[in-house]
Write a protein that holds these residues in place. Structure first.
Motif, PDB file in Angstrom:
ATOM      1  N   PHE A   5       0.836  -1.203   0.000  1.00  0.00           N
ATOM      2  CA  PHE A   5       0.000   0.000   0.000  1.00  0.00           C
ATOM      3  C   PHE A   5       0.875   1.258   0.000  1.00  0.00           C
ATOM      4  N   PHE A   6       1.919   1.252   0.834  1.00  0.00           N
ATOM      5  CA  PHE A   6       2.805   2.413   0.904  1.00  0.00           C
ATOM      6  C   PHE A   6       3.561   2.598  -0.406  1.00  0.00           C
ATOM      7  N   SER A   7       3.997   1.499  -1.004  1.00  0.00           N
ATOM      8  CA  SER A   7       4.706   1.577  -2.284  1.00  0.00           C
ATOM      9  C   SER A   7       3.799   2.162  -3.366  1.00  0.00           C
ATOM     10  N   ALA A   8       2.527   1.757  -3.356  1.00  0.00           N
ATOM     11  CA  ALA A   8       1.578   2.288  -4.330  1.00  0.00           C
ATOM     12  C   ALA A   8       1.357   3.780  -4.106  1.00  0.00           C
ATOM     13  N   SER A   9       1.280   4.180  -2.844  1.00  0.00           N
ATOM     14  CA  SER A   9       1.103   5.595  -2.518  1.00  0.00           C
ATOM     15  C   SER A   9       2.300   6.405  -2.991  1.00  0.00           C
ATOM     16  N   LEU A  10       3.501   5.886  -2.776  1.00  0.00           N
ATOM     17  CA  LEU A  10       4.697   6.607  -3.203  1.00  0.00           C
ATOM     18  C   LEU A  10       4.791   6.665  -4.730  1.00  0.00           C
ATOM     19  N   LEU A  11       4.341   5.614  -5.390  1.00  0.00           N
ATOM     20  CA  LEU A  11       4.325   5.627  -6.854  1.00  0.00           C
ATOM     21  C   LEU A  11       3.416   6.739  -7.368  1.00  0.00           C
ATOM     22  N   LEU A  12       2.252   6.890  -6.732  1.00  0.00           N
ATOM     23  CA  LEU A  12       1.339   7.957  -7.126  1.00  0.00           C
ATOM     24  C   LEU A  12       1.961   9.324  -6.849  1.00  0.00           C
ATOM     25  N   THR A  13       2.638   9.453  -5.705  1.00  0.00           N
ATOM     26  CA  THR A  13       3.331  10.705  -5.388  1.00  0.00           C
ATOM     27  C   THR A  13       4.392  11.007  -6.437  1.00  0.00           C
ATOM     28  N   PHE A  14       5.109   9.984  -6.847  1.00  0.00           N
ATOM     29  CA  PHE A  14       6.133  10.156  -7.884  1.00  0.00           C
ATOM     30  C   PHE A  14       5.510  10.677  -9.178  1.00  0.00           C
ATOM     31  N   LEU A  15       4.378  10.108  -9.563  1.00  0.00           N
ATOM     32  CA  LEU A  15       3.705  10.536 -10.791  1.00  0.00           C
ATOM     33  C   LEU A  15       3.191  11.968 -10.671  1.00  0.00           C
ATOM     34  N   GLN A  16       2.779  12.350  -9.458  1.00  0.00           N
ATOM     35  CA  GLN A  16       2.242  13.693  -9.236  1.00  0.00           C
ATOM     36  C   GLN A  16       3.339  14.757  -9.197  1.00  0.00           C
ATOM     37  N   TRP A  17       4.480  14.424  -8.599  1.00  0.00           N
ATOM     38  CA  TRP A  17       5.480  15.448  -8.277  1.00  0.00           C
ATOM     39  C   TRP A  17       6.823  15.282  -8.969  1.00  0.00           C
ATOM     40  N   ARG A  18       6.982  14.307  -9.823  1.00  0.00           N
ATOM     41  CA  ARG A  18       8.316  14.021 -10.367  1.00  0.00           C
ATOM     42  C   ARG A  18       8.941  15.239 -11.052  1.00  0.00           C
ATOM     43  N   ARG A  19       8.141  16.035 -11.747  1.00  0.00           N
ATOM     44  CA  ARG A  19       8.704  17.211 -12.425  1.00  0.00           C
ATOM     45  C   ARG A  19       9.098  18.283 -11.425  1.00  0.00           C
ATOM     46  N   ASP A  20       8.304  18.438 -10.379  1.00  0.00           N
ATOM     47  CA  ASP A  20       8.614  19.441  -9.355  1.00  0.00           C
ATOM     48  C   ASP A  20       9.842  19.055  -8.535  1.00  0.00           C
ATOM     49  N   MET A  21      10.223  17.781  -8.556  1.00  0.00           N
ATOM     50  CA  MET A  21      11.315  17.300  -7.719  1.00  0.00           C
ATOM     51  C   MET A  21      12.667  17.246  -8.431  1.00  0.00           C
ATOM     52  N   ILE A  22      12.732  17.750  -9.644  1.00  0.00           N
ATOM     53  CA  ILE A  22      14.015  17.798 -10.357  1.00  0.00           C
ATOM     54  C   ILE A  22      14.890  18.886  -9.733  1.00  0.00           C
ATOM     55  N   VAL A  23      16.106  18.533  -9.347  1.00  0.00           N
ATOM     56  CA  VAL A  23      17.030  19.492  -8.731  1.00  0.00           C
ATOM     57  C   VAL A  23      17.637  20.371  -9.825  1.00  0.00           C
ATOM     58  N   ASP A  24      17.514  21.699  -9.672  1.00  0.00           N
ATOM     59  CA  ASP A  24      18.051  22.622 -10.666  1.00  0.00           C
ATOM     60  C   ASP A  24      19.094  23.553 -10.034  1.00  0.00           C
ATOM     61  N   ASP A  25      19.557  24.506 -10.806  1.00  0.00           N
ATOM     62  CA  ASP A  25      20.600  25.421 -10.322  1.00  0.00           C
ATOM     63  C   ASP A  25      20.123  26.265  -9.141  1.00  0.00           C
ATOM     64  N   ASP A  26      18.852  26.654  -9.160  1.00  0.00           N
ATOM     65  CA  ASP A  26      18.320  27.435  -8.037  1.00  0.00           C
ATOM     66  C   ASP A  26      18.368  26.637  -6.736  1.00  0.00           C
ATOM     67  N   ASP A  27      18.123  25.329  -6.832  1.00  0.00           N
ATOM     68  CA  ASP A  27      18.195  24.476  -5.646  1.00  0.00           C
ATOM     69  C   ASP A  27      19.624  24.397  -5.114  1.00  0.00           C
ATOM     70  N   ARG A  28      20.582  24.339  -6.020  1.00  0.00           N
ATOM     71  CA  ARG A  28      21.988  24.270  -5.601  1.00  0.00           C
ATOM     72  C   ARG A  28      22.414  25.581  -4.925  1.00  0.00           C
ATOM     73  N   LYS A  29      21.918  26.699  -5.447  1.00  0.00           N
ATOM     74  CA  LYS A  29      22.201  27.979  -4.793  1.00  0.00           C
ATOM     75  C   LYS A  29      21.576  28.014  -3.412  1.00  0.00           C
ATOM     76  N   TRP A  30      20.352  27.476  -3.312  1.00  0.00           N
ATOM     77  CA  TRP A  30      19.660  27.425  -2.017  1.00  0.00           C
ATOM     78  C   TRP A  30      20.443  26.560  -1.039  1.00  0.00           C
ATOM     79  N   ALA A  31      20.964  25.438  -1.523  1.00  0.00           N
ATOM     80  CA  ALA A  31      21.721  24.522  -0.666  1.00  0.00           C
ATOM     81  C   ALA A  31      22.973  25.187  -0.106  1.00  0.00           C
ATOM     82  N   ASP A  32      23.563  26.095  -0.882  1.00  0.00           N
ATOM     83  CA  ASP A  32      24.744  26.811  -0.404  1.00  0.00           C
ATOM     84  C   ASP A  32      24.417  27.753   0.756  1.00  0.00           C
TER      85      ASP A  32
END
Length: 226
Positions: A76-103
């Motif tokens: 059940f948890f794996s299925a829930s995470l799969l749905l989360t992945f489908l919903q948010w995968r594009r929003d979760m791509i690490v970009d240059d702004d994220d690297r600046k934030w990490a600094d």
């Protein structure tokens, strides 16, 4: 006091408190379903891991019940995470702004949010949590299937069983650490995050403070300097 200035200040404050949608109902329902199934897996898993935690299984129906339900809740948890992945995968791509934030993570820890570079819908830490859980659940699912059907393995492949036990326990501990950090970040470091997952909305001021790039995207405003 200038009446017009007071009026503009009041209007600005009212505008800041207007709400915008951060999570849809489907996203929130799936999030809480996943959270509840993970908590069950966490408590029963600890009960299997050490006799000191077996009381957790007792209050959840007993050892036999926990042993029967644990694998199913894992699915059940794996299925829930799969749905989360489908919903948010594009929003979760690490970009240059994220690297600046990490600094500037030190400013985030000290709640000096005004000094942080703008980020999108999710910040660098949230994205690390997401990908950490995705890869962890893949390992937990694969090792869990082996442990679920361990009696089907011939004795000559017993090393697979031993590896599955080591992987399952080790990765489970990693997810516990990620889970605790996630709860701390969402309830303390980013005040208002927990409420947004309940109600689905945040104020404009909150969005601008914590996820400025996302704020400009959802409001259609132009970022300064563009």
């Amino acid at each position: 006091m200038n009446t017009n200035a007071v009026t503009r200040t009041t209007a600005a404050a009212s505008h800041d408190q207007e709400t915008i949608t951060r999570y849809s109902f489907a996203e929130r329902a799936n999030h809480w379903f996943g959270a509840l199934t993970y908590i069950y897996l966490l408590t029963t898993g600890l009960a299997f891991w050490s006799p000191y935690f077996f009381w957790l299984a007792v209050i959840e129906g007993g050892g036999s019940t926990a042993r029967f339900l644990h694998p199913w809740f894992g699915l059940f948890f794996s299925a829930s995470l799969l749905l989360t992945f489908l919903q948010w995968r594009r929003d979760m791509i690490v970009d240059d702004d994220d690297r600046k934030w990490a600094d500037h993570i030190e400013e985030y820890i000290h709640n000096e949010d005004e000094k942080l570079p703008p980020v999108g819908r999710f910040n660098w830490g949230q994205k690390l949590f997401f990908w950490g859980m995705v890869y962890s659940v893949i390992l937990l699912l694969l090792s869990g299937v082996v442990l679920w059907y361990t009696q089907a393995l011939p004795w000559s492949l017993r090393f697979v069983r031993y590896a599955a036990i080591l992987i399952h326990a080790s990765v489970a501990l990693i997810t516990i650490g990620l889970f605790l950090i996630h709860v701390y970040m969402s309830t303390i470091l980013e005040e208002g995050s927990f409420g947004s997952m309940v109600h689905g909305t945040v104020t404009r001021a909150w969005a601008w403070t914590f996820h400025r790039k996302w704020y400009y995207e959802v409001t259609g405003k132009s970022r300064p300097g563009q």
